[in-house]
Design a protein around this motif. Structure first.
Motif, PDB file in Angstrom:
ATOM      1  N   GLN A 130      -8.998  11.322  -0.985  1.00 20.65           N
ATOM      2  CA  GLN A 130      -8.452   9.998  -1.267  1.00 20.65           C
ATOM      3  C   GLN A 130      -7.192   9.738  -0.453  1.00 20.65           C
ATOM      4  N   GLU A 131      -6.355  10.747  -0.362  1.00 17.76           N
ATOM      5  CA  GLU A 131      -5.092  10.588   0.345  1.00 17.76           C
ATOM      6  C   GLU A 131      -5.322  10.370   1.832  1.00 17.76           C
ATOM      7  N   ARG A 147       0.800  -1.229   0.000  1.00 18.65           N
ATOM      8  CA  ARG A 147       0.000   0.000   0.000  1.00 18.65           C
ATOM      9  C   ARG A 147       0.830   1.275   0.000  1.00 18.65           C
ATOM     10  N   ARG A 163      -6.598   6.872   2.353  1.00 16.35           N
ATOM     11  CA  ARG A 163      -5.494   5.936   2.123  1.00 16.35           C
ATOM     12  C   ARG A 163      -4.578   5.880   3.342  1.00 16.35           C
ATOM     13  N   MET A 186     -12.839   3.014  -2.309  1.00 19.82           N
ATOM     14  CA  MET A 186     -12.044   2.195  -1.386  1.00 19.82           C
ATOM     15  C   MET A 186     -12.754   0.884  -1.068  1.00 19.82           C
ATOM     16  N   GLY A 194      -1.135   4.039  -4.024  1.00 18.08           N
ATOM     17  CA  GLY A 194      -1.721   3.060  -3.115  1.00 18.08           C
ATOM     18  C   GLY A 194      -2.398   1.914  -3.816  1.00 18.08           C
TER      19      GLY A 194
END
Length: 968
Positions: free
Chosen positions: A607-608, A238, A611, A668, A243
């Motif tokens: 998103q970051e 990951r 993640r 996700m 990722g």
């Protein structure tokens, strides 16, 4: 020698070994008797503190008994030993299964050696971590050497497109692996790279990207796959660029572009220890390091690293609170992570200019920091000693059962075993020593990384404390009510007294009472600043009751006045926000930084953040993954609500954000579900029977999610579509038909969304708009979806398609779906028949869902005539009626922009367009306001008039008649 618990455990362990040995025709008793007194004591000690060794001993009996007898077991081991053992164990290996078996037997043997020396403290902490890291290197390098020739038989050698040089897979070891600091049950974080794009030489030619992806997958399987012999290393990919959503392998040019344009601060920290496991002396390795080092280390003295590390530590502290990790020797206060942060801070600040600080091993960097004068010698020595104690504790915990945990055990037997392993008289002695070392680390962390000045809150005015205690004098009350009228409000006083005297408060432990006492004066002062203090206090008290047993949150609020102020303001503004935080108190962490609370991140930042959250969860821990997803969504819904109730952002931006949030979460969920399915059944295959490494899957949003109009409690109307090759099967031992694979993947996604965890569900999911509704397949193939829409769908299903759009999935399927949607919606239709069907469906909804009020005194904002759904149906009718002539109507899916499109195409008068848009926004704003105040959408007549909705309702009804009832 042993305490009673340990002695009893030894007797049970020896009995189990003896029984297993007899079943395997081994003579444990004879072997044990042949050992001298010191050897027997060593055997007892190691087997008592490690179930793993006790289980491994009979399974590699001949070798391990010989090694114990001649004392080889006590000698340090080197990489050359691993190579020799692997040569023996893989001597006849021809297939991947043979290789998997050999690797797992190597790991078992090596781990016994390492645990033996660690448990008896004949090997230093750093020797243990080095031996484990070298084992990982050998397993990776030798596996590539075994697996790549198997691929080359079919595909040939990978060559560079320009130079035609043969290409190689470079494996970057991250984190502890890169720093030669693995623990006993570490997973290994890897990144795969290769120099240049190109193709293989054949016979079956594929791209270098495909070749190294296949090799990477096989390498992961060799290391991570659980077999009857166990596993080698849990393998985590990951940390690679992008990722889970990124390619498994990337060439140097793509890696360079990613880190230059998209690399994040946390990726810089991860790169501090990055090491090319496959060797750093080759030209390719040097070229890769030349890409990574400038990204990791700045050419200037970079003091911004302190602030970034503080932010990361704050995130980890919030996670410690959320997950209850105070007894975690890695993540808890004064744990291993804080030592690592101290060292990384100096490396990132000065490593660009002082190259020697780019050293990967933590202990070596600490020596350099004291030698260079950046830290006092006493500080570095204290940190080194504490670090070794913490790492030894970590190894002792993991040696028990080869489990990847750093949590102190709660069972008395395990506590006694840890104390024995750590050479402490008993558990309390160990805990006292541990606390001393943690205090040392916390002290130095605060001195180095924490803020230079910690603002001490001034002592709260004793008057507010008297109000809390019910001891406010008449004079004080008179003085206070000049600016705070609430102190004279008997209802407020009664609420305070009832809470103070409640059973929940009386049952608090002493430390909790002290923390509540510290908080209440400041809290009451903030409550009394609100316009409706009684209502605000009524909303706050349930929250306080919810955290009385989790007093860390009381400390958070008392030590962070800004967070307390924001909490009171938000709860005063919205009963929904108050209840939302009460149900999920961990959301209090979101109030710590007002700048982030009132700034909604962009899609990439969303998103970051997600993640990063999931990177701190084990890849196979589904329960924690689901919990983190829920906490992420709840935190961002709170941010959106805060922006709305405090008038920081308009309605449409809030809805857009809530829709982006759902897209991020579902992306996700899809990726996690795919990975979990692959681990169980293998990869789907294509027509050539090659594995398909990315899900051929699409999530389509309908209704509010499709129209970007989500609210806080909206469910997700979705349809799942796949494009798996029919008649093909997955690659795993438990093979499935591709279609069945994707159906189960869809079911897993629903489970991940709707299961109740500690934080509730993620989203309510509605799949009834799929082909054939509830009787249809959970996941439809592209072909089945297309055929259903073309031949079997009702008009209302085509109406729903107006607001449908892809939320996430394979990019190629976005185009496929949009093509189907366009073909269906641009069909020429019989307009009178269409009007009749739309009117009939709308009347059915009014009859079933409307207010049922015949007097006209009530108005259901959504379902009654002239309400929200009338506008939605009117827009859907327009798209179905005119798209064949105006395909530009299909470019958007939300009602506001569709109304603009009608006006631009000349289908609606600009004035009518403006009327409907203003009405629609007014209605939706009121639905949001009512949701945040937990009020019904059924409005009484006086409220309708007060809001001006009677005129707006009439406008909508007139336009409805103009479009859908022209002949009536």
């Amino acid at each position: 020698m042993f305490n009673p618990l340990i002695s009893e455990h030894w007797q049970k362990t020896e009995a189990q070994i003896r029984a297993l040995s007899e079943r395997m025709n081994l003579n444990w008793k004879t072997f044990f008797s042949s050992l001298d007194e010191d050897q027997q004591a060593a055997v007892k000690h190691v087997l008592v503190v490690s179930d793993f060794v006790a289980d491994a001993l009979p399974r590699d009996h001949d070798y391990l008994c010989a090694a114990i007898s001649d004392d080889r077991i006590s000698q340090s081991i080197r990489a050359s030993d691993y190579h020799q053992w692997l040569n023996e164990l893989s001597d006849k290996a021809e297939t991947e299964d043979d290789w998997h078996r050999a690797l797992r037997r190597l790991r078992r043997r090596a781990m016994v050696h390492i645990i033996w020396r660690d448990a008896l403290k004949t090997g230093h902490t750093l020797e243990t971590t080095r031996a484990l890291s070298e084992l990982a290197d050998v397993c990776v390098i030798r596996s590539i050497g075994f697996l790549q020739p198997l691929l080359e038989v079919r595909h040939g050698k990978p060559l560079a497109k320009s130079s035609e040089d043969e290409q190689e897979l470079l494996v970057i070891g991250m984190g502890k692996l890169g720093g030669w600091e693995l623990n006993l049950s570490s997973d290994i974080d890897l990144i795969f790279a290769y120099p240049e794009s190109g193709n293989t030489t054949g016979p079956k030619v594929i791209s270098n990207q495909e070749f190294f992806t296949k090799l990477g997958q096989k390498l992961i399987q060799a290391l991570d796959k659980q077999t009857v012999d166990g596993f080698v290393f849990r393998t985590d990919m990951r940390l690679r660029p992008y990722g889970e959503s990124g390619p498994l392998v990337m060439n140097f040019a793509s890696i360079d572009e990613y880190y230059q344009t998209q690399g994040r601060d946390w990726e810089r920290y991860a790169m501090v220890k990055a090491r090319i496991m496959t060797g750093e002396d080759s030209d390719n390795a040097r070229a890769l390091l030349d890409i990574l080092r400038p990204f990791t280390y700045r050419a200037y003295v970079d003091f911004s690293a302190f602030e970034s590390l503080r932010s990361m530590k704050a995130m980890i502290n919030a996670e410690v609170r959320r997950r209850g990790l105070m007894n975690n020797v890695k993540l808890g206060p004064g744990g291993i992570r804080e030592v690592e942060f101290i060292v990384q801070a100096f490396q990132l600040i000065r490593g660009g200019q002082e190259k020697h600080l780019q050293t990967r091993e933590l202990m070596q960097v600490l020596d350099m920091l004291s030698a260079e004068g950046y830290l006092p010698v006493t500080a570095t020595e204290e940190l080194k000693t504490a670090y070794c104690f913490l790492r030894d504790s970590e190894h002792a915990i993991q040696a028990l059962r080869d489990e990847q945990t750093q949590e102190l055990p709660i069972e008395p037997l395990d506590q006694a075993r840890i104390a024995l392993s750590m050479q402490c008289k008993d558990w309390q002695v160990y805990l006292d020593a541990l606390q001393q070392y943690r205090d040392v680390v916390s002290h130095h962390f605060a001195q180095i990384v924490a803020h230079d000045e910690e603002d001490e809150s001034s002592e709260t005015d004793h008057i507010w404390l008297d109000l809390w205690h019910g001891e406010l004098t008449m004079d004080a009350r008179e003085a206070l009510k000049q600016n705070h009228s609430c102190v004279n409000d008997t209802a407020v006083t009664q609420l305070i007294n009832e809470f103070r005297e409640s059973r929940a408060v009386h049952n608090m432990q002493q430390i909790g009472r002290e923390r509540l006492e510290a908080l209440m004066p400041a809290l009451l002062e903030q409550v009394c600043r609100q316009s409706d203090s009684e209502e605000t206090l009524t909303r706050i008290i349930p929250l306080l009751e919810a955290v009385l047993r989790r007093t860390a949150y009381l400390v958070l609020l008392s030590e962070n006045p800004q967070a307390l102020e924001q909490l009171i303001k938000l709860c005063s503004a919205s009963s929904w926000v108050a209840e939302y935080i009460t149900r999920t108190p961990l959301l209090l962490d979101e109030l710590l930084v007002p700048e982030t609370l009132f700034r909604l991140p962009d899609p990439n930042e969303l998103q970051e953040e997600l993640r990063l959250r999931l990177l701190r969860v084990e890849a196979d821990d589904l329960e924690q993954q689901m919990e983190q997803l829920r906490q992420f969504v709840r935190a961002h819904k709170l941010r959106a609500a805060a922006c709305e109730v405090m008038d920081k952002l308009p309605l449409m931006k809030i809805s857009d954000y809530l829709s982006r949030l759902a897209e991020t979460a579902m992306t996700m969920v899809m990726n996690l579900a795919f990975e979990q399915m692959v681990s169980k059944y293998g990869y789907p295959t294509n027509a050539e029977k090659d594995p398909v490494y990315q899900p051929e899957f699409l999530v389509v949003g309908y209704g509010k999610s499709g129209g970007r109009e989500l609210s806080y409690s909206s469910d997700l109307d979705m349809v799942f579509i796949h494009q798996g090759t029919p008649g093909r099967y997955t690659t795993g031992e438990r093979s499935l038909d591709n279609g069945v694979f994707y159906t189960r993947m869809g079911q897993r996604m629903v489970h991940m969304c709707t299961s109740q965890t500690r934080s509730g569900d993620l989203y309510e999911v509605d799949l009834r708009l799929r082909p054939s509704g509830n009787s249809g397949m959970i996941v439809a193939s592209v072909k089945a979806f297309d055929e259903y829409q073309q031949n079997h769908a009702w008009t209302w299903e085509h109406q729903a398609l107006v607001r449908a759009r892809p939320l996430c999935g394979e990019p190629r399927l976005f185009e496929v779906f949009n093509s189907i949607r366009q073909r269906i919606l641009t069909q020429s239709r019989d307009i009178p028949a269409l009007r009749e069907e739309v009117r009939a469906m709308r009347q059915k909804m009014r009859d079933n869902l409307g207010s049922k009020d015949t007097s006209g005194q009530q108005f259901h904002l959504k379902q009654d005539q002239g309400g929200i759904v009338d506008i939605e149906f009117l827009v859907q009718y327009g798209v179905l009626a005119w798209s064949h002539q105006h395909p530009e109507l299909l470019q958007v899916t939300d009602n506001m922009r569709l109304l603009d499109a009608f006006a631009k195409a000349g289908l609606m008068a600009p004035k009518d367009c403006q009327t409907l848009q203003e009405t629609y926004l007014s209605y939706r704003a009121e639905t949001h306001r009512r949701a945040l105040q937990k009020q019904s959408l059924l409005l009484e007549g006086d409220i309708v008039s007060e809001l001006g909705f009677d005129a707006r309702r009439n406008d909508v009804t007139q336009l409805w008649k103009l479009w859908l009832e022209p002949d009536q």
